[in-house]
Design an enzyme around this catalytic site. Sequence first.
Site, PDB file in Angstrom:
ATOM      1  N   CYS A 195      41.714  44.516  38.065  1.00  0.00           N
ATOM      2  CA  CYS A 195      42.530  44.217  39.254  1.00  0.00           C
ATOM      3  C   CYS A 195      41.837  43.338  40.285  1.00  0.00           C
ATOM      4  CB  CYS A 195      42.963  45.515  39.935  1.00  0.00           C
ATOM      5  SG  CYS A 195      43.425  46.845  38.802  1.00  0.00           S
ATOM      6  N   CYS A 198      42.340  39.381  40.934  1.00  0.00           N
ATOM      7  CA  CYS A 198      43.518  38.834  41.615  1.00  0.00           C
ATOM      8  C   CYS A 198      43.716  39.426  43.012  1.00  0.00           C
ATOM      9  CB  CYS A 198      44.777  39.099  40.788  1.00  0.00           C
ATOM     10  SG  CYS A 198      44.781  38.169  39.247  1.00  0.00           S
ATOM     11  N   HIS A 199      43.358  40.697  43.185  1.00  0.00           N
ATOM     12  CA  HIS A 199      43.685  41.354  44.459  1.00  0.00           C
ATOM     13  C   HIS A 199      42.497  41.437  45.414  1.00  0.00           C
ATOM     14  CE1 HIS A 199      47.637  42.603  42.973  1.00  0.00           C
ATOM     15  NE2 HIS A 199      47.035  42.891  41.836  1.00  0.00           N
ATOM     16  N   MET A 236      52.128  39.741  37.520  1.00  0.00           N
ATOM     17  CA  MET A 236      51.375  40.988  37.389  1.00  0.00           C
ATOM     18  C   MET A 236      51.447  41.419  35.923  1.00  0.00           C
ATOM     19  SD  MET A 236      49.949  43.809  38.744  1.00  0.00           S
ATOM     20  CE  MET A 236      49.696  45.453  38.056  1.00  0.00           C
ATOM     21  N   HIS A 479      41.588  27.933  43.722  1.00  0.00           N
ATOM     22  CA  HIS A 479      41.239  28.628  42.478  1.00  0.00           C
ATOM     23  C   HIS A 479      40.479  27.718  41.512  1.00  0.00           C
ATOM     24  CE1 HIS A 479      41.581  32.033  39.779  1.00  0.00           C
ATOM     25  NE2 HIS A 479      41.947  31.199  38.826  1.00  0.00           N
ATOM     26  N   HIS A 521      48.050  26.245  37.590  1.00  0.00           N
ATOM     27  CA  HIS A 521      46.806  26.772  37.016  1.00  0.00           C
ATOM     28  C   HIS A 521      46.283  25.744  36.017  1.00  0.00           C
ATOM     29  CE1 HIS A 521      43.932  29.282  34.879  1.00  0.00           C
ATOM     30  NE2 HIS A 521      44.000  30.136  35.894  1.00  0.00           N
TER      31      HIS A 521
END
Length: 689
Positions: A195, A198-199, A236, A479, A521
């Site tokens: 997790c 991304c978070h 997700m 990113h 991306h």
Amino acid sequence: MVVKSLKISAILIAGVLLLAACTSAPQPVPPEPPTQVSASPMPEQTAAEELDPAALFQRGGCGACHIIPGIPGAVGKIGPDLSLIGILAEEHLRSAGYQGKAANPIEFLLESITDPDAFIAPDCHGVPCQAGMMSSTLADLYSTAELEAMVAYMSELTGGETAAVEEPAVPAAGSAPELSDDEFAKASQIFFDRCAGCHGVLRHGATGPALTPDKTLPKGTLALASIIFNGTPRGMPDWGKQGVLSQEEAELMAKFIQIEPPAPPEMSLAQMREFWQVFVPVEERPTEPQHSRDWENFFAVTLRDAGQIAVIDGDTHEVVETVDTGYAVHISRMSATGRYVYTIGRDGKTALVDLWMEKPTKVAEIKTCYDARSVEVSKYQGDLGDFNDRYAIIGCYWPPHFVIVDGLTLEPLKVISTRSYTYDTDEYHPEPRVAAVVASHFKPQWVVNVKETGQIWLVDYTDIHNPTIKMLEAERFLHDGGWDASLRYFLVAANNANRVVVLDALEERVAAIVDTPAIPHPGRGANWIDPEFGPVWSTSHLGEGALIAIGTDPENHPESAWKVVRNIPLAGGGSLFVKTHPESQWIWVDHALNSDAAIQRTICVIAKSNPTETYKCWEAADYGRAVHMEYNRQGTEVWVSIWGRADEPGRTGEIVVYDDRTLEEIARIPNLVTPTGKFNVYNTVNDIY
Ligand code: DHE
């Protein structure tokens, strides 16, 4: 009795609702309770009317995924917006895609809870809704009367007057679930593995939304567990359906993210030194290659779940050596001469591998972070000095800093924190993570992309102990990205802003910010010559099935520079990488994170001569995900990874090699454990993509 079927329907609704799951807080201000629910299977009507719909929807966590007017905190955008469901129920029922058994809108609404996949709503906030997202046990939470009340409430949602939708309030302190020490430790590890990327470790959000208790507590364990288990259409992952997390683990994680995140430790240069090891001192290394292979055509292949890289000969397709590196190696970069491979693992370990030794050998390693994704080398050679193979820079996720190390030994030399203020709102951010790092070809500089603050830092490495850093305002959340063909412009995805930022590395300024489809991306992107618009750089997207081309030649094609000049539909969203080569007539693209198993392993090519549609798409394997393409040095072969599962013997993964001219498969390199990224030495040194 009807209870069972009602329960099922409730599940559907709940699923639907679940997605939206109420964020919210207590103190509902429900609209007038609907007076009649109508038609068929609705016994216990009177009881239903006495029930409070707001409390019912909140019990199921429906507002976490749905907008439900009148239900406080029901502002979720994962599932369909239910604002007009009272009208749309009939429309959906009559639509060609409807395969359920309902005879009227009330039965349809009930069925949407008991059999959620009987109808998949066409629109989940701009992306198609997906089957299997709504929990199939939601209805078990409700009695027949309660289900009736929920259905009745939904049937009244026709766009008329309802109480305003409220943002969730912060629940009272102390309402977080409790976990035992063992459960907490297990959940922390799962969070790090699955997790945090991304978070964020502190859960402030980036590629994924923030997961701090003020956001998660109002959603509740049930809704959160459902999202964790089933995923969402916006990216997700469906950890439960993939078999990565059990239902119990999804629930554990749902509880964990309602508790204040633990702050992980910092790491000093002295601690890094303790981890640092040199296995083969520089003076004992060969002065020329100890083998006759073309090492510039070697590929460093990430074997993600084995914690290794495989060094594979690009001429013979033989695995020359498998080297232990670090947990879940993310990328490899080569030194400016190409002789050394630097790998960075998610455990923050960097390994240095010498390709000149008889067998590629790990000559040094260091740990500079607890979580990391990027590594790069110094490449400048000119009036200001020769920095070939002098330094490497390691970008960390946690602690949020980057570290400059000696290029030949990995000795840690300098650590610089990226903690700072967001470029747009000037708020302090405790966890600005280092995303892509690339070396300028013009200056002794690294381009360091700081994700959460949305800044691009140009770090001058001529005097590393007194570095000059120019901070450019760019976009959140930076990113991955790559150079254009001239190597002057660096294009980086700010993926949650749906934008690509263009850095002019020569003039040290942001030259443009380009709007794109959802969640670009690029990996490093793909450079090619468009027949109409000249030089362009391409990216695909996670959120939409689209490959775009952005004009990159302001001098000779000013009218198309920094504009999206092509938008080519793909087989679906979930694309991670694109690739091409100056000698190739194709652009290759994967769909590795698409939720559909067949599309996950589908790769497509687009002809540069007709960049309006895909030329051909096919499944590269009958298991796993097809991910990441790389060319050999000559630009004649394309290698595609089949990313299998480490715990499924025979299906752990392989590389498929294609003839780039004919698109025919020419070889398979079998029995690799979860291969992902592949980095050809020559192409990586020279930024050919
Ligand atoms: Fe990556 C590049 C971060 C998930 C495989 N990945 C990058 C870069 C960053 C990044 C910052 C750019 C490095 C650079 O150029 O200096 N990746 C992240 C994440 O934060 C994220 C979303 C979640 C996570 O927890 O890691 C993530 N990445 C993945 C995957 O799931 C992939 C497919 C497999 C894996 O390793 O976990 C994956 N990422 C890659 C690869 C590259 C990459 C192969 C390099 C592409 C290239 O051609 O340069």
